[in-house]
Structures are given as C-alpha cells and as structure tokens.
Write a protein that holds these residues in place. Sequence first.
Motif, short mmCIF file in Angstrom:
data_model
loop_
_atom_site.label_atom_id
_atom_site.label_comp_id
_atom_site.label_asym_id
_atom_site.label_seq_id
_atom_site.Cartn_x
_atom_site.Cartn_y
_atom_site.Cartn_z
N ARG A 52 0.85 -1.18 0.00
CA ARG A 52 0.00 0.00 0.00
C ARG A 52 0.90 1.25 0.00
O ARG A 52 1.71 1.44 0.91
N THR A 54 0.80 5.50 -0.41
CA THR A 54 -0.03 6.71 -0.39
C THR A 54 0.89 7.92 -0.42
O THR A 54 1.85 8.00 0.36
N VAL A 72 -2.45 -1.50 -3.35
CA VAL A 72 -3.25 -0.27 -3.36
C VAL A 72 -2.28 0.91 -3.50
O VAL A 72 -1.41 1.10 -2.66
N ARG A 74 -2.20 5.05 -4.13
CA ARG A 74 -3.03 6.26 -4.13
C ARG A 74 -2.16 7.51 -4.09
O ARG A 74 -1.13 7.53 -3.41
N GLU A 75 -2.61 8.54 -4.81
CA GLU A 75 -1.94 9.84 -4.81
C GLU A 75 -0.43 9.68 -5.00
O GLU A 75 0.38 10.16 -4.21
N GLU A 92 -5.61 -1.74 -6.86
CA GLU A 92 -6.41 -0.51 -6.85
C GLU A 92 -5.49 0.68 -7.06
O GLU A 92 -4.50 0.84 -6.34
N LEU A 93 -5.82 1.51 -8.04
CA LEU A 93 -5.08 2.74 -8.29
C LEU A 93 -6.05 3.91 -8.20
O LEU A 93 -7.13 3.88 -8.81
N ARG A 94 -5.68 4.93 -7.45
CA ARG A 94 -6.52 6.11 -7.32
C ARG A 94 -5.62 7.34 -7.25
O ARG A 94 -4.70 7.40 -6.45
N ASP A 95 -5.89 8.32 -8.12
CA ASP A 95 -5.08 9.53 -8.20
C ASP A 95 -3.61 9.17 -8.44
O ASP A 95 -2.72 9.49 -7.65
N VAL A 96 -3.36 8.48 -9.55
CA VAL A 96 -2.02 8.01 -9.89
C VAL A 96 -1.65 8.51 -11.29
O VAL A 96 -2.47 8.49 -12.21
N TRP A 113 -9.63 1.26 -10.85
CA TRP A 113 -8.88 2.49 -11.09
C TRP A 113 -9.82 3.70 -11.04
O TRP A 113 -10.93 3.65 -11.58
#
Length: 222
Positions: A52, A54, A72, A74-75, A92-96, A113
């Motif tokens: 993970r 972040t 995971v 993120r950002e 899981e990718l978020r804000d990448v 995503w």
Amino acid sequence: MKQPRLAAPRIDELRLVDLVEGDEAELSASQALEGRRFTGLDLSERDLTGLRLTECELRGVVAHDARLRGSVIRETLIERLEAPVLHAPRAELRDVEISGSRLGSVEFIDNRWQSVRFVGCKLGFVNLRGSELRDLRFTDCDIEELDLGNARAERVAFDGCELRALAVTGATLRDVDLRGLDFTAMSTLDGIAGLRGATLDHMQVALLAPSLASHLGIRIAD
C-alpha cells in the motif's frame, strides 16, 4: 435530436510535498507506506503482494516480473518505470500518474482504477479484463494491445495515442472517447458490439466499416 454531452475524465493534479527518501527494504509484501520518495530501484521478481503506497513518488524503477497482487496505490507519481512483465491483478489505483514508462505484458485483471493518467508511455499487452475504470486518460502513448473484455469503463479518453489491437468483448462503456486514437495501424478488434457507449470520429467509423458490416451481417459488394 441533440446528442448528450460527452463527459471528460475528472483527474485531479497531484501535489506531493515533504516527501521522505525511502529505503528499498521498506518495499515488501503487505507493507503500508506514506510520503516516501524512491529513486533508481530494481524491484525485479520481488513479491510485493498487498503493498500500500499513499502520497509517494517512484522514479527510475525497474520492476520486471514483480508481483503486486492486491496492491493499493493512491496519490502517487510513477516516472520511468521499466517492467517487461508485471503482475498486478486485483490492484487498486486512485489519483495516480504514470509517465515516461515502458511496460510490456501487464496483468491488471480485476483492477479498480479512479483518476489515473498515463503520459508518454510505451505499453505492450495491457490486460484490464474485468476491471472497473473511472476517469482514465492516456496521453501520447504507444499501445500494442488493450484488453477491456468484461470491463466497466467510464470517462476514459485518449490523446495522441496509437493502438494496434483492441478487445472489448462484454465491455460496458460510458463516456469513452476514442477520437484521440490512431486507428490506421489497428490490426485486430475483438467484440465490436462492446464499443457501444464509445465516441469515434468519422474517419475511425470509416476504418471500422468492414467490421461493423460483418457484425451486422451486411454483405458489401460492388
């Protein structure tokens, strides 16, 4: 009848501040890291299952045959990633943002995503089968093959990209803008019915005419 307005991807600008230089030893399976900067690492064949990240930054990283199942991210900014083979199912990718990278055969099966951007990347076989994709943009990318079979994609766009093979069998598309893709080099299109919900320009439709006619059972003869 007035056509509904096409919704563009919603991608927030990354703002990474006060990052701490990370140690390669910190990158391990199931580890949770925040606010780190990693540069010039070789993560080839590493088991990073459940990692993970972040608010991190990775630059000049080699990750051939690395395993990132269930990771995971993120950002996070990823720049100059080299991975001829990469395994990342159920990630899981978020804000990448991924830029200036070269990825070969990439297993992104059953990914989730949101707000993801690829810039100036060379991509081989990108397997996103069964994934959920929202707010995704490819800019100036060269893509050999993109598999969206049984994926759900919403607000996806391509700008100045080339694509040679596309699979959309069973896909559910909404506000997917393909007008920035060069179809002249495309040799394979699987599951043309899965393009429902995509936006194409007149030239792209003309190039796809034989496939559309075959799908509809139309015989073309002069």
